[in-house]
Write a protein that holds these residues in place. Sequence first.
Motif, PDB file in Angstrom:
ATOM      1  N   THR A 220      96.393 163.439  87.806  1.00  0.00           N
ATOM      2  CA  THR A 220      97.153 164.115  86.744  1.00  0.00           C
ATOM      3  C   THR A 220      98.639 164.144  87.090  1.00  0.00           C
ATOM      4  N   ALA A 221      98.945 164.378  88.367  1.00  0.00           N
ATOM      5  CA  ALA A 221     100.350 164.367  88.784  1.00  0.00           C
ATOM      6  C   ALA A 221     100.939 162.965  88.658  1.00  0.00           C
ATOM      7  N   LEU A 222     100.167 161.950  89.021  1.00  0.00           N
ATOM      8  CA  LEU A 222     100.664 160.575  88.943  1.00  0.00           C
ATOM      9  C   LEU A 222     100.864 160.147  87.491  1.00  0.00           C
ATOM     10  N   ALA A 223      99.914 160.485  86.629  1.00  0.00           N
ATOM     11  CA  ALA A 223     100.056 160.134  85.212  1.00  0.00           C
ATOM     12  C   ALA A 223     101.275 160.810  84.599  1.00  0.00           C
ATOM     13  N   ASP A 224     101.529 162.070  84.960  1.00  0.00           N
ATOM     14  CA  ASP A 224     102.709 162.764  84.446  1.00  0.00           C
ATOM     15  C   ASP A 224     103.993 162.140  84.983  1.00  0.00           C
ATOM     16  N   ARG A 225     103.951 161.731  86.242  1.00  0.00           N
ATOM     17  CA  ARG A 225     105.156 161.134  86.821  1.00  0.00           C
ATOM     18  C   ARG A 225     105.465 159.782  86.176  1.00  0.00           C
ATOM     19  N   LEU A 226     104.401 159.036  85.843  1.00  0.00           N
ATOM     20  CA  LEU A 226     104.582 157.726  85.221  1.00  0.00           C
ATOM     21  C   LEU A 226     104.633 157.803  83.704  1.00  0.00           C
ATOM     22  N   TRP A 231      92.906 155.839  80.994  1.00  0.00           N
ATOM     23  CA  TRP A 231      91.638 155.443  80.379  1.00  0.00           C
ATOM     24  C   TRP A 231      90.498 155.678  81.360  1.00  0.00           C
ATOM     25  N   GLN A 232      89.330 155.988  80.824  1.00  0.00           N
ATOM     26  CA  GLN A 232      88.111 156.033  81.624  1.00  0.00           C
ATOM     27  C   GLN A 232      87.428 154.674  81.546  1.00  0.00           C
ATOM     28  N   GLU A 233      86.893 154.193  82.683  1.00  0.00           N
ATOM     29  CA  GLU A 233      86.170 152.929  82.692  1.00  0.00           C
ATOM     30  C   GLU A 233      84.994 152.960  81.717  1.00  0.00           C
ATOM     31  N   ALA A 234      84.613 151.819  81.186  1.00  0.00           N
ATOM     32  CA  ALA A 234      83.427 151.721  80.350  1.00  0.00           C
ATOM     33  C   ALA A 234      82.180 151.976  81.193  1.00  0.00           C
ATOM     34  N   PHE A 235      81.232 152.709  80.624  1.00  0.00           N
ATOM     35  CA  PHE A 235      79.960 153.011  81.285  1.00  0.00           C
ATOM     36  C   PHE A 235      80.154 153.742  82.614  1.00  0.00           C
ATOM     37  N   GLY A 236      81.196 154.528  82.709  1.00  0.00           N
ATOM     38  CA  GLY A 236      81.405 155.308  83.921  1.00  0.00           C
ATOM     39  C   GLY A 236      80.325 156.364  84.066  1.00  0.00           C
ATOM     40  N   ALA A 237      79.748 156.454  85.265  1.00  0.00           N
ATOM     41  CA  ALA A 237      78.682 157.422  85.497  1.00  0.00           C
ATOM     42  C   ALA A 237      79.212 158.823  85.732  1.00  0.00           C
ATOM     43  N   ARG A 238      80.512 158.943  86.017  1.00  0.00           N
ATOM     44  CA  ARG A 238      81.156 160.249  86.191  1.00  0.00           C
ATOM     45  C   ARG A 238      82.588 160.131  85.693  1.00  0.00           C
ATOM     46  N   ALA A 239      83.177 161.254  85.380  1.00  0.00           N
ATOM     47  CA  ALA A 239      84.536 161.261  84.832  1.00  0.00           C
ATOM     48  C   ALA A 239      85.548 161.259  85.971  1.00  0.00           C
ATOM     49  N   GLY A 240      86.592 160.442  85.838  1.00  0.00           N
ATOM     50  CA  GLY A 240      87.610 160.338  86.874  1.00  0.00           C
ATOM     51  C   GLY A 240      88.924 161.020  86.533  1.00  0.00           C
ATOM     52  N   PHE A 241      88.920 161.828  85.458  1.00  0.00           N
ATOM     53  CA  PHE A 241      90.169 162.432  84.982  1.00  0.00           C
ATOM     54  C   PHE A 241      89.785 163.493  83.954  1.00  0.00           C
ATOM     55  N   PRO A 242      90.563 164.587  83.850  1.00  0.00           N
ATOM     56  CA  PRO A 242      90.243 165.595  82.827  1.00  0.00           C
ATOM     57  C   PRO A 242      90.385 165.018  81.421  1.00  0.00           C
ATOM     58  N   GLN A 243      89.292 165.009  80.682  1.00  0.00           N
ATOM     59  CA  GLN A 243      89.276 164.316  79.399  1.00  0.00           C
ATOM     60  C   GLN A 243      89.831 165.156  78.249  1.00  0.00           C
ATOM     61  N   ASP A 244      90.265 166.378  78.549  1.00  0.00           N
ATOM     62  CA  ASP A 244      91.001 167.166  77.568  1.00  0.00           C
ATOM     63  C   ASP A 244      92.509 167.157  77.869  1.00  0.00           C
ATOM     64  N   HIS A 245      92.928 166.344  78.824  1.00  0.00           N
ATOM     65  CA  HIS A 245      94.345 166.234  79.189  1.00  0.00           C
ATOM     66  C   HIS A 245      95.074 165.421  78.116  1.00  0.00           C
ATOM     67  N   PRO A 246      96.311 165.785  77.777  1.00  0.00           N
ATOM     68  CA  PRO A 246      97.026 165.046  76.717  1.00  0.00           C
ATOM     69  C   PRO A 246      97.290 163.578  77.039  1.00  0.00           C
ATOM     70  N   VAL A 386      82.590 165.852  73.397  1.00  0.00           N
ATOM     71  CA  VAL A 386      82.346 166.813  74.486  1.00  0.00           C
ATOM     72  C   VAL A 386      83.028 166.292  75.744  1.00  0.00           C
ATOM     73  N   PRO A 387      84.319 166.539  75.925  1.00  0.00           N
ATOM     74  CA  PRO A 387      85.047 165.993  77.074  1.00  0.00           C
ATOM     75  C   PRO A 387      84.658 166.677  78.377  1.00  0.00           C
ATOM     76  N   ALA A 388      84.732 165.919  79.471  1.00  0.00           N
ATOM     77  CA  ALA A 388      84.574 166.497  80.811  1.00  0.00           C
ATOM     78  C   ALA A 388      85.877 167.187  81.178  1.00  0.00           C
ATOM     79  N   ARG A 389      85.786 168.454  81.524  1.00  0.00           N
ATOM     80  CA  ARG A 389      87.005 169.230  81.778  1.00  0.00           C
ATOM     81  C   ARG A 389      87.196 169.632  83.230  1.00  0.00           C
ATOM     82  N   GLU A 390      86.167 169.470  84.044  1.00  0.00           N
ATOM     83  CA  GLU A 390      86.278 169.748  85.472  1.00  0.00           C
ATOM     84  C   GLU A 390      85.537 168.662  86.246  1.00  0.00           C
ATOM     85  N   PRO A 391      85.881 168.466  87.530  1.00  0.00           N
ATOM     86  CA  PRO A 391      85.130 167.489  88.321  1.00  0.00           C
ATOM     87  C   PRO A 391      83.631 167.762  88.272  1.00  0.00           C
ATOM     88  N   LEU A 392      82.862 166.719  88.262  1.00  0.00           N
ATOM     89  CA  LEU A 392      81.414 166.746  88.101  1.00  0.00           C
ATOM     90  C   LEU A 392      81.020 167.301  86.727  1.00  0.00           C
TER      91      LEU A 392
END
Length: 529
Positions: A220-226, A231-246, A386-392
């Motif tokens: 999140t810090a890197l995305a804000d800095r850049l 994007w989330q990978e296709a068919f990702g088995a877990r979320a790698g980023f907060p999906q309610d983030h702007p 239904v976005p993933a909002r926390e790790p796991l």
Amino acid sequence: MALDVRGLTFDVLRAHGLTTLFGNPGSTEISLLTDLPNDLTFILGLHEGSVVGMATGWAIAHERPAAVILHTTAGLGNAVGALATARVNRAPLVVIIGQQDRRHLAFEPFLTGRLDGLAGDYPVWVGQPTHAADVPGAVGRAVHEARTGHGPALVIVPMDDWTVPVEEGATLAAPDVVRSTARPDPDVVAELADLVNGASNPAIVVGSGADSPAAWTALTALADRLSCPVWQEAFGARAGFPQDHPRFAGHLPAGRAALRQALSGHDLVLTVGAPIFRQYHFEPGPLLPPGTRAVVISQFAEEIHRSPAELAVHADPGLVCAALVDAVTEHPEPAEPIRRKPVPIPPYEGLLLPEHVFTELAERLAPDTILVEESPSSRPLLHELVPAREPLGFVSAAMGGLGFGLPAATGLKMALPHRPVVAVMGDGSSIYGIQALWSAAHYGVGALFVVMSNGAYAIMDWLASEKGHGKAPWPQFTEVSMSGLATSLGCPAIRVTDLDGLREQLDAIVPTLGERTEPLLLDVAVGTL
């Protein structure tokens, strides 16, 4: 000049400094070795043990892989003892093994080799390219596998593959450069930062390997800095980023044409915790738009070794991205901010649809809910609604086969009893793992299983009709009662057939999920696609 497999493989070997080839040739290697380019040197050994032994000494001296050419079964068999020695000596070798002509392998002609497994466990990796065009990428991957595994990596190549033309701009399933670092090496971070800083419009792609509090914080810090989309990978088995983030842009499509369109305009794609890129149905053409550079960071060697990246970093994604935040230049906000299109929700007209179920869940689930998914036909809708909002916050089957969701949700709730756990399932998927309900009931596991019952394999029906495959031969199974199966296994179950009933049950159940000690299955009647 159009390249063939042989020419492109030579380019791969040159790029990694493997211009000396040790070998004892046979007929299956003639098309590879005759008329060698002047910059490649062939060193003859009179027995394969000598060939591999010389290459082992070369690799030890240079502290990098050496190239070996062996002749089908006889050559590999003769070399096994020397390959074992190379493995124990931790000498990285790239071993190309000739095979009979692919076009008649089915008939097992003279000199056909049963090569995979012949060297036992001594190779660190064995590749058998499915198509001739995959050979150069397999050789490139073998270089990295040999380096990472500190031993011989084998590639088995049918003799006719070498002369097969290669499509211009073909994507090779291997990175150009791999860096490995237990902790963020300043030089590796600087190399990454130079690539990122040289991009005017970068994008980030995240995957299951970035599903940790440390990685989410860093990304999140890197995305804000850049000031870039994520994007989330296709068919990702877990979320790698907060999906309610702007800055979250959504899930990447799993087809190459749509993937190129989604990433068009980005001159660099930084992929974190995922390979580049997971696909579903085959489509021709490159993975990335023309001129788009690719970088990958993953803690899993097998992911980076098959990723077509300019730079691959084998390291902990959270640690590397945290170091990268301070090393990259801040980018201005783009003129066009990320705008995700809202999902249209059809009006309820007496028949529940997946959109209605997901909307009601989204309004009620706590941010720390673990959502387990196994509903293939409606998974894209679930991601959007239904976005993933926390790790796991999201867990699914990485392989794609059915039978994961029910038992996985049970195990997750056992391990984390104070987090709400909701499994969203199709009835076809649920049948594959239905026995887990007995364990959930017997051991007091308070997960909620939301089973959307339509009495059909909806995803299969859709694929058969939409892809033009004709009439499907499988029948529906509307006579199967999910609530009946649940109660027979000792798990309480409630049948829901309308929107008011769904709301009533969710209002009663969802607030109890954090401390619940009894499972419940909601058998929700939904319409088919």
